[in-house]
Design an enzyme around this catalytic site. Structure first.
Site, PDB file in Angstrom:
ATOM      1  N   TYR A  35       8.303   4.243   4.095  1.00  0.00           N
ATOM      2  CA  TYR A  35       8.549   3.148   3.141  1.00  0.00           C
ATOM      3  C   TYR A  35       9.524   3.907   2.186  1.00  0.00           C
ATOM      4  O   TYR A  35       9.915   3.107   1.260  1.00  0.00           O
ATOM      5  CB  TYR A  35       7.364   2.860   2.576  1.00  0.00           C
ATOM      6  CG  TYR A  35       6.287   2.456   3.531  1.00  0.00           C
ATOM      7  CD1 TYR A  35       6.761   1.924   4.606  1.00  0.00           C
ATOM      8  CD2 TYR A  35       5.024   2.214   3.022  1.00  0.00           C
ATOM      9  CE1 TYR A  35       5.847   1.372   5.838  1.00  0.00           C
ATOM     10  CE2 TYR A  35       3.960   1.772   3.991  1.00  0.00           C
ATOM     11  CZ  TYR A  35       4.347   1.347   5.377  1.00  0.00           C
ATOM     12  OH  TYR A  35       3.561   0.727   6.096  1.00  0.00           O
ATOM     13  N   TRP A  87       5.541   9.028  11.286  1.00  0.00           N
ATOM     14  CA  TRP A  87       6.484   8.293  12.019  1.00  0.00           C
ATOM     15  C   TRP A  87       6.879   8.445  13.473  1.00  0.00           C
ATOM     16  O   TRP A  87       6.639   9.898  14.161  1.00  0.00           O
ATOM     17  CB  TRP A  87       7.909   8.136  11.284  1.00  0.00           C
ATOM     18  CG  TRP A  87       8.970   7.447  11.812  1.00  0.00           C
ATOM     19  CD1 TRP A  87      10.144   8.032  12.264  1.00  0.00           C
ATOM     20  CD2 TRP A  87       8.800   5.934  11.831  1.00  0.00           C
ATOM     21  NE1 TRP A  87      10.678   6.563  12.498  1.00  0.00           N
ATOM     22  CE2 TRP A  87      10.124   5.648  12.466  1.00  0.00           C
ATOM     23  CE3 TRP A  87       7.784   4.863  11.734  1.00  0.00           C
ATOM     24  CZ2 TRP A  87      10.264   4.233  12.837  1.00  0.00           C
ATOM     25  CZ3 TRP A  87       8.099   3.723  11.937  1.00  0.00           C
ATOM     26  CH2 TRP A  87       9.233   3.201  12.518  1.00  0.00           C
ATOM     27  N   ASN A 105      -1.381   0.344  14.994  1.00  0.00           N
ATOM     28  CA  ASN A 105      -0.747  -0.747  16.343  1.00  0.00           C
ATOM     29  C   ASN A 105      -1.147  -0.251  17.669  1.00  0.00           C
ATOM     30  O   ASN A 105      -0.318  -0.155  18.461  1.00  0.00           O
ATOM     31  CB  ASN A 105       0.919  -0.437  16.121  1.00  0.00           C
ATOM     32  CG  ASN A 105       1.220  -1.149  14.845  1.00  0.00           C
ATOM     33  OD1 ASN A 105       1.053  -2.376  14.605  1.00  0.00           O
ATOM     34  ND2 ASN A 105       1.696  -0.184  13.889  1.00  0.00           N
ATOM     35  N   PRO A 107      -2.052  -9.047   5.280  1.00  0.00           N
ATOM     36  CA  PRO A 107      -3.184  -9.672   5.320  1.00  0.00           C
ATOM     37  C   PRO A 107      -2.763 -11.196   4.566  1.00  0.00           C
ATOM     38  O   PRO A 107      -3.676 -11.990   4.561  1.00  0.00           O
ATOM     39  CB  PRO A 107      -4.051  -9.179   4.276  1.00  0.00           C
ATOM     40  CG  PRO A 107      -3.152  -8.224   3.565  1.00  0.00           C
ATOM     41  CD  PRO A 107      -2.193  -7.839   4.375  1.00  0.00           C
ATOM     42  N   LEU A 108      -1.795 -11.277   4.002  1.00  0.00           N
ATOM     43  CA  LEU A 108      -1.309 -12.444   3.327  1.00  0.00           C
ATOM     44  C   LEU A 108      -0.222 -13.157   4.054  1.00  0.00           C
ATOM     45  O   LEU A 108       0.356 -14.358   3.576  1.00  0.00           O
ATOM     46  CB  LEU A 108      -0.829 -12.340   1.779  1.00  0.00           C
ATOM     47  CG  LEU A 108      -1.679 -11.678   1.007  1.00  0.00           C
ATOM     48  CD1 LEU A 108      -1.128 -11.048  -0.181  1.00  0.00           C
ATOM     49  CD2 LEU A 108      -2.824 -12.148   0.685  1.00  0.00           C
ATOM     50  N   GLY A 109       0.229 -12.543   5.338  1.00  0.00           N
ATOM     51  CA  GLY A 109       1.160 -13.405   6.025  1.00  0.00           C
ATOM     52  C   GLY A 109       2.414 -12.792   5.634  1.00  0.00           C
ATOM     53  O   GLY A 109       3.573 -13.391   6.353  1.00  0.00           O
ATOM     54  N   LYS A 141       0.120  -6.472  -0.151  1.00  0.00           N
ATOM     55  CA  LYS A 141       1.418  -5.861  -0.890  1.00  0.00           C
ATOM     56  C   LYS A 141       1.674  -6.789  -1.917  1.00  0.00           C
ATOM     57  O   LYS A 141       2.201  -8.185  -1.539  1.00  0.00           O
ATOM     58  CB  LYS A 141       2.282  -5.846   0.080  1.00  0.00           C
ATOM     59  CG  LYS A 141       3.674  -5.083  -0.632  1.00  0.00           C
ATOM     60  CD  LYS A 141       4.787  -4.816   0.503  1.00  0.00           C
ATOM     61  CE  LYS A 141       5.072  -5.946   1.298  1.00  0.00           C
ATOM     62  NZ  LYS A 141       5.803  -5.467   2.515  1.00  0.00           N
ATOM     63  N   ARG A 183       0.144 -11.214  -9.435  1.00  0.00           N
ATOM     64  CA  ARG A 183      -0.329 -11.149  -8.200  1.00  0.00           C
ATOM     65  C   ARG A 183      -1.128 -10.070  -7.900  1.00  0.00           C
ATOM     66  O   ARG A 183      -2.161 -10.119  -6.986  1.00  0.00           O
ATOM     67  CB  ARG A 183       0.806 -11.709  -7.311  1.00  0.00           C
ATOM     68  CG  ARG A 183       1.168 -12.993  -7.439  1.00  0.00           C
ATOM     69  CD  ARG A 183       2.157 -13.304  -6.194  1.00  0.00           C
ATOM     70  NE  ARG A 183       3.358 -12.756  -6.328  1.00  0.00           N
ATOM     71  CZ  ARG A 183       4.387 -13.358  -7.135  1.00  0.00           C
ATOM     72  NH1 ARG A 183       3.965 -14.421  -7.765  1.00  0.00           N
ATOM     73  NH2 ARG A 183       5.548 -13.002  -7.182  1.00  0.00           N
ATOM     74  N   ASN A 207      -5.090 -10.413  -6.566  1.00  0.00           N
ATOM     75  CA  ASN A 207      -5.424 -10.168  -5.346  1.00  0.00           C
ATOM     76  C   ASN A 207      -6.886  -9.142  -5.156  1.00  0.00           C
ATOM     77  O   ASN A 207      -7.253  -8.870  -4.349  1.00  0.00           O
ATOM     78  CB  ASN A 207      -4.370  -9.501  -4.598  1.00  0.00           C
ATOM     79  CG  ASN A 207      -3.306 -10.129  -4.251  1.00  0.00           C
ATOM     80  OD1 ASN A 207      -3.508 -11.742  -4.068  1.00  0.00           O
ATOM     81  ND2 ASN A 207      -1.864  -9.890  -3.844  1.00  0.00           N
TER      82      ASN A 207
HETATM   83  P1  A2P Z   1       5.364 -10.399  -4.288  1.00  0.00           P
HETATM   84  O1  A2P Z   1       5.439  -8.875  -4.214  1.00  0.00           O
HETATM   85  O2  A2P Z   1       6.380 -11.151  -5.251  1.00  0.00           O
HETATM   86  O3  A2P Z   1       4.039 -10.661  -4.928  1.00  0.00           O
HETATM   87  P2  A2P Z   1       1.567  -9.044   2.824  1.00  0.00           P
HETATM   88  O4  A2P Z   1       0.467  -8.444   1.996  1.00  0.00           O
HETATM   89  O5  A2P Z   1       0.705 -10.165   3.997  1.00  0.00           O
HETATM   90  O6  A2P Z   1       2.611  -8.241   3.574  1.00  0.00           O
HETATM   91  O7  A2P Z   1       2.179 -10.091   2.030  1.00  0.00           O
HETATM   92  C1  A2P Z   1       3.197  -9.760   0.782  1.00  0.00           C
HETATM   93  C2  A2P Z   1       4.044 -10.683   0.468  1.00  0.00           C
HETATM   94  O8  A2P Z   1       3.007 -11.763  -0.228  1.00  0.00           O
HETATM   95  C3  A2P Z   1       5.046 -10.418  -0.549  1.00  0.00           C
HETATM   96  O9  A2P Z   1       6.008 -11.208  -0.522  1.00  0.00           O
HETATM   97  C4  A2P Z   1       4.353 -10.798  -2.015  1.00  0.00           C
HETATM   98  O10 A2P Z   1       5.360 -11.173  -2.710  1.00  0.00           O
HETATM   99  C5  A2P Z   1       3.381 -11.821  -1.720  1.00  0.00           C
HETATM  100  N1  A2P Z   1       1.981 -12.291  -2.168  1.00  0.00           N
HETATM  101  C6  A2P Z   1       1.355 -10.843  -2.799  1.00  0.00           C
HETATM  102  N2  A2P Z   1       0.224 -11.532  -3.433  1.00  0.00           N
HETATM  103  C7  A2P Z   1       0.388 -12.898  -3.490  1.00  0.00           C
HETATM  104  C8  A2P Z   1      -0.245 -13.968  -4.037  1.00  0.00           C
HETATM  105  N3  A2P Z   1      -1.474 -13.665  -4.554  1.00  0.00           N
HETATM  106  N4  A2P Z   1       0.158 -15.195  -3.999  1.00  0.00           N
HETATM  107  C9  A2P Z   1       1.074 -15.277  -3.100  1.00  0.00           C
HETATM  108  N5  A2P Z   1       2.301 -14.630  -2.762  1.00  0.00           N
HETATM  109  C10 A2P Z   1       1.651 -13.115  -2.703  1.00  0.00           C
END
Ligand code: A2P
Length: 282
Positions: A27, A58, A139, A190-192, A242, A248, A252
């Protein structure tokens, strides 16, 4: 990420209450993560033992003799004495060397003949040396997990398997297998995901736009993101959302003051499309 944004985000996260930090050498921000942790310790906000840092081995570092030096390099970058968890990032090996994605003249990845069991033994040695408190994988599918679990002379089982997991990719079979073997599933994306087309299959619809997640969120005065995270933790899946946005990041973390009913859990489980966002085509 822009320079400094990871440092700031980790500090905000620690202030918000986060303690589990998921990192990796690849990262390229481990120096900022380490600095954030050290600054928060210096401030007296946390102690080192409050933090749970996960680092990753890695693909170019699978040969057993490279495992410990690679972890030592991560510790040097972090300026920490140990990681709480060290995991094999992927079950496939690339040619060792400076290139993170070694490629031949046709642009094809150069793989490396490897023995995951030998890599695992080197991981066990890192735990014995106190450089990693726990060791795990990422993975890995069932067959790869079984290879480790059935290894003659196994000293430590993987404590966790980090895989993609969220309402659109619920991993029912792997979750059950891991439960039976006391292996914690850590769900990434976890947020897609951020839907970055360079590594995400964006033909799968955006998770957080899902009507069911949004409708359930409305009932609890929560966002779809909070419902998605709550769903995972309520089924025993660790989440590593993330965000680089302070609001946000805090949002979260606000998932411990409500719970989903059994019916809602079933409704969300039924959203499973069995399609990955992160295809890891390499
Ligand atoms: P950002 O960094 O602008 O908040 P994942 O955890 O599934 O990888 O998702 C990460 C993505 O989701 C990032 O693009 C992040 O953008 C966005 N994200 C994180 N928290 C939220 C939230 N509570 N609502 C909407 N989008 C979010």
């Amino acid at each position: 990420t822009p320079k400094g944004s990871c440092l700031e985000s980790v500090k905000i996260a620690i202030d918000a209450g986060y303690r589990h930090i998921d990192g990796a050498f690849v990262y390229y921000n481990e120096h900022e993560v380490g600095q954030a942790i050290r600054e928060k310790i210096a401030e007296g906000r946390i102690k080192r033992e409050d933090i749970f840092y996960c680092g990753k081995l890695w693909n170019t570092c699978h040969p057993p003799e490279l495992v410990r030096p690679t972890l030592e390099k991560t510790l040097k970058i972090l300026q920490l004495d140990y990681v709480d968890l060290y995991i094999i990032e992927l079950p496939m090996a690339f040619k060792p060397g400076d290139a993170i994605y070694p490629k031949d003249e046709n642009g094809k990845i150069i793989y490396h003949e490897t023995d995951l069991c030998a890599t695992w033994e080197a991981m066990e040695a890192c735990k014995d040396a106190g450089l990693a408190k726990s060791i795990g994988v990422s993975n890995f599918n069932r067959r790869q997990l079984e290879m480790i679990l059935n290894k003659p002379g196994l000293k430590y089982k993987p404590v966790s398997n980090q895989v993609e997991c969220h309402p659109y990719f619920t991993q029912p079979k792997l979750l059950e297998f891991c439960r039976q073997h006391d292996i914690v599933i850590v769900g990434y994306s976890p947020l897609g995901t951020s839907r970055d087309e360079t590594w995400v299959n964006v033909s799968s619809p955006p998770l957080l736009k899902d009507p069911v997640l949004n409708a359930i969120g409305k009932k609890y005065n929560k966002t779809a993101a909070q419902v998605a995270l709550r769903f995972s933790i309520q089924r025993g899946v660790v989440v590593i959302p993330k965000s680089f946005n302070p609001q946000r990041i805090r949002e979260n973390f606000q998932i411990f003051d409500f719970s989903l009913t059994e019916k809602e859990m079933k409704e969300i489980e039924a959203l499973n499309k069995n399609v990955r966002y992160v295809e890891l085509l390499m």
